[in-house]
Design a protein around this motif. Sequence first.
Motif, PDB file in Angstrom:
ATOM      1  N   ILE A 115       0.844  -1.196   0.000  1.00 13.60           N
ATOM      2  CA  ILE A 115       0.000   0.000   0.000  1.00 13.60           C
ATOM      3  C   ILE A 115       0.879   1.246   0.000  1.00 13.60           C
ATOM      4  CG2 ILE A 115      -1.912  -1.114   1.194  1.00 13.60           C
ATOM      5  CD1 ILE A 115      -0.921   0.405   3.756  1.00 13.60           C
ATOM      6  N   TRP A 116       2.228   1.042   0.046  1.00 15.01           N
ATOM      7  CA  TRP A 116       3.129   2.165   0.317  1.00 15.01           C
ATOM      8  C   TRP A 116       3.596   2.867  -0.951  1.00 15.01           C
ATOM      9  CZ3 TRP A 116       2.980  -2.422   3.072  1.00 15.01           C
ATOM     10  CH2 TRP A 116       2.645  -2.318   4.430  1.00 15.01           C
ATOM     11  N   PHE A 166       1.103   8.691   0.951  1.00 19.84           N
ATOM     12  CA  PHE A 166       1.430   8.631   2.381  1.00 19.84           C
ATOM     13  C   PHE A 166       2.447   9.691   2.772  1.00 19.84           C
ATOM     14  CE2 PHE A 166      -0.108   4.254   1.652  1.00 19.84           C
ATOM     15  CZ  PHE A 166      -1.231   4.370   2.422  1.00 19.84           C
ATOM     16  N   LEU A 168       3.445  12.314   1.405  1.00 23.62           N
ATOM     17  CA  LEU A 168       2.833  13.641   1.314  1.00 23.62           C
ATOM     18  C   LEU A 168       1.342  13.592   1.640  1.00 23.62           C
ATOM     19  CD1 LEU A 168       4.561  15.242  -1.827  1.00 23.62           C
ATOM     20  CD2 LEU A 168       5.125  15.540   0.574  1.00 23.62           C
ATOM     21  N   GLY A 270      13.167  16.604  -0.423  1.00 24.70           N
ATOM     22  CA  GLY A 270      13.192  17.228   0.899  1.00 24.70           C
ATOM     23  C   GLY A 270      14.213  16.562   1.806  1.00 24.70           C
ATOM     24  N   THR A 271      14.235  15.236   1.772  1.00 24.31           N
ATOM     25  CA  THR A 271      15.174  14.479   2.613  1.00 24.31           C
ATOM     26  C   THR A 271      16.612  14.718   2.158  1.00 24.31           C
ATOM     27  OG1 THR A 271      13.493  12.860   3.150  1.00 24.31           O
ATOM     28  CG2 THR A 271      15.778  12.123   3.335  1.00 24.31           C
ATOM     29  N   ASP A 354      11.638   3.353   3.967  1.00 25.55           N
ATOM     30  CA  ASP A 354      11.960   4.681   4.490  1.00 25.55           C
ATOM     31  C   ASP A 354      13.325   5.135   3.956  1.00 25.55           C
ATOM     32  OD1 ASP A 354      11.478   6.945   6.235  1.00 25.55           O
ATOM     33  OD2 ASP A 354      13.053   6.129   7.521  1.00 25.55           O
ATOM     34  N   ILE A 355      13.391   6.376   3.544  1.00 26.43           N
ATOM     35  CA  ILE A 355      14.657   6.943   3.062  1.00 26.43           C
ATOM     36  C   ILE A 355      15.216   7.824   4.178  1.00 26.43           C
ATOM     37  CG2 ILE A 355      15.757   8.398   1.327  1.00 26.43           C
ATOM     38  CD1 ILE A 355      13.638   7.543  -0.647  1.00 26.43           C
ATOM     39  N   PRO A 356      16.305   7.384   4.817  1.00 20.39           N
ATOM     40  CA  PRO A 356      16.834   8.162   5.947  1.00 20.39           C
ATOM     41  C   PRO A 356      17.645   9.356   5.456  1.00 20.39           C
ATOM     42  CG  PRO A 356      18.193   6.228   5.599  1.00 20.39           C
ATOM     43  CD  PRO A 356      17.088   6.163   4.575  1.00 20.39           C
ATOM     44  N   GLU A 357      17.866  10.297   6.363  1.00 20.98           N
ATOM     45  CA  GLU A 357      18.625  11.508   6.032  1.00 20.98           C
ATOM     46  C   GLU A 357      20.068  11.163   5.616  1.00 20.98           C
ATOM     47  OE1 GLU A 357      18.947  14.089   9.406  1.00 20.98           O
ATOM     48  OE2 GLU A 357      19.125  15.876   8.171  1.00 20.98           O
TER      49      GLU A 357
ATOM     50  N   PHE B  33       2.392   3.480   8.402  1.00 22.62           N
ATOM     51  CA  PHE B  33       1.213   2.726   8.031  1.00 22.62           C
ATOM     52  C   PHE B  33       1.463   1.252   7.993  1.00 22.62           C
ATOM     53  CE2 PHE B  33       1.309   6.843   6.294  1.00 22.62           C
ATOM     54  CZ  PHE B  33       0.107   7.356   6.693  1.00 22.62           C
ATOM     55  N   HIS B  54      12.324  20.054   6.074  1.00 23.42           N
ATOM     56  CA  HIS B  54      12.439  19.418   4.753  1.00 23.42           C
ATOM     57  C   HIS B  54      12.467  17.894   4.855  1.00 23.42           C
ATOM     58  CE1 HIS B  54      13.066  23.190   2.669  1.00 23.42           C
ATOM     59  NE2 HIS B  54      13.949  23.539   3.592  1.00 23.42           N
ATOM     60  N   LEU B  55      13.052  17.412   5.937  1.00 23.78           N
ATOM     61  CA  LEU B  55      13.257  15.974   6.121  1.00 23.78           C
ATOM     62  C   LEU B  55      11.919  15.228   6.135  1.00 23.78           C
ATOM     63  CD1 LEU B  55      15.463  13.864   6.736  1.00 23.78           C
ATOM     64  CD2 LEU B  55      15.100  14.324   9.159  1.00 23.78           C
ATOM     65  N   ARG B  56      11.866  14.095   5.416  1.00 21.02           N
ATOM     66  CA  ARG B  56      10.615  13.329   5.382  1.00 21.02           C
ATOM     67  C   ARG B  56      10.816  11.876   5.793  1.00 21.02           C
ATOM     68  NH1 ARG B  56       6.539  16.380   3.894  1.00 21.02           N
ATOM     69  NH2 ARG B  56       7.033  18.248   2.716  1.00 21.02           N
ATOM     70  N   SER B  57      11.907  11.603   6.480  1.00 17.29           N
ATOM     71  CA  SER B  57      12.155  10.234   6.952  1.00 17.29           C
ATOM     72  C   SER B  57      11.337   9.980   8.204  1.00 17.29           C
ATOM     73  CB  SER B  57      13.623  10.062   7.330  1.00 17.29           C
ATOM     74  OG  SER B  57      14.450  10.695   6.409  1.00 17.29           O
ATOM     75  N   ARG B  60      13.839   8.158  13.810  1.00 13.72           N
ATOM     76  CA  ARG B  60      14.519   6.996  14.404  1.00 13.72           C
ATOM     77  C   ARG B  60      15.110   7.320  15.759  1.00 13.72           C
ATOM     78  NH1 ARG B  60      16.979   3.906   9.200  1.00 13.72           N
ATOM     79  NH2 ARG B  60      15.264   4.431   7.834  1.00 13.72           N
TER      80      ARG B  60
END
Lengths: 390, 184
Positions: A115-116, A166, A168, A270-271, A354-357, B33, B54-57, B60
């Motif tokens: 669903i992601w 999700f 956004l 953004g990330t 998930d995409i981390p910083e 989700f 800006h960060l969208r992670s 953690r």
Amino acid sequence: MREALEGSQAIARAVALCEPDVVAAYPITPQTHIVENLSELVAQGDLHTEFVSVESEFSAASVVLGAAATGARAYTATASQGTLLMAEVLFNIAGMRLPLVMTVANRAVSAPLSIWNDHADSMAVRDSGWIQLHATSNQEAVDTTIQAFRITQETELPVMVCMDGFILTHTMEPIDLPDRMAVRDWLPPMAFSRSLDPERPLSLGMLVSPDYFPEIRHSHHAAMQQALAVIEEVDTSFHSRFGRAAGGLLTVEGDPEAKVGILAMGSTVGTLRAGMAHYVEAGPARLITLRSFRPFPAEALREAVEGLDCLIVIDRAISPGLGGVLGTEVAAVLSQSARPPHILNHALGLGGRDIPETVYVDLLDAGRDPDAPRFSVFDADMTKLAPEDR
Amino acid sequence: MHGRGGQGSVAAAYLLAATAFEAGWQCQAFPSFGAERRGAPVTAFVRVDQTQIHLRSQIRTPDVLIVQDDTLLQDERITAGLKSGGAMLVNTARDGGEIGAHFGCRCVNIDATELAITHLRRPIPNTGLLAALVTLEGRFALTALEKAVSGRFNGTILEQNLALIADAAAAVSAGAWAEEMSDA
């Protein structure tokens, strides 16, 4: 006025500001809250539109096709499998060159069931002939939605506003919604040169023999290329009226002297932006945000990468057997440059990973590695796979 | 923010973000989700900042954890990533000090379910927890939370929630977490 709004709610409000004559949507999974919020606005009397709740996405697309053909301002929204169920109609809408706006809340396509978020859905209809604009934030999605109604009128081509599902659509953040009267003033009343009219009978989407088919495809391609200028002009006009732009065809930020560039679409930007500000020691980069995926701004891209030795292209979709979709297209376009950068292409965040910083650092490190593969599913953990699948 | 489906975890995240917004801050709230079903563990995230986010992670390394259901404490990983000096607010009748000692972090407890049953006649702990958090931190005025709640509810339900907020705020020590949060 600035408000803290969930992305889907903000889009519904933005659509309402554009006063569509017809909204048709399939209200159930994989739909987002966008149409639910629109139906509430209708119920509250804040939006006067013909709201048609249909039994499938195929019907949703068909209803807005018919509405657009009569010269109505029409809107629908979809995601994931819904986009695929619409696919046949989407090609028809574009082939008939009907003005229409649709939000795609980008989500993965099954199987396996997910669903992601990723971009597999809008990529699957990449060649349908729709304009596809990607938003990096909910504010950009709102502004692009309003702009899309003007772009579709001026180009008589349908516009898909792509926003990450999700990431956004379900995120609440401060949004500045333009004033209703200002939008009414900026967005001309709906007008469609080829609308169906009993006084002026006309057929749309008829059988075309090989004598004319290539010419029709050529003119569609030409119209898409002419749309590049319209997308830019509309963003410039929006900027001067509302005080902010939504990304033109593409935007360039970061260190102009940097030799490494990263190109991405959607919320990943953004990330990456946050990572670039946070991990200064990782080194400078030029960050390129592609907003207009279709039409593809080849010339603007060639300018944007000038002086780069290496360009890392982030894909949120994969074409199995080839690699990244965006990366492959960027490589094709830049192959015509005098001194194209070395291109590395990585798929990231497929199926909502998930995409981390820290990805900013990892991407730059991979860019320095001479043995790095030209394409990878960057965040795939090989230890989860059987040796023969690695 | 850890909770279970049906406890209003996502609504709580949105309300906290709206509270920050009302206080003039930038905010971002989003759920993690999974399959949406009652009783299943749900995680939601909130970021606040004075500059644009800006960060969208996913988060953690949180500064604060809110645990809406104390049965979730059975999973020892619940505090994984919590920043050193970070704090945990738990909806429980159990002693926060003991929970904190077990997990090695500051912990305050509030029986927000009981408060919700008293005021709302429903076991929805989220507004009570938010009132406690806002009071402990002292970063946002309680009136900002009241404004955010007023944007979501009206009539009797709003009045009940406002009374619940006042009671929950009175149940914790105002500004107790202010120092830790100032550099968060």
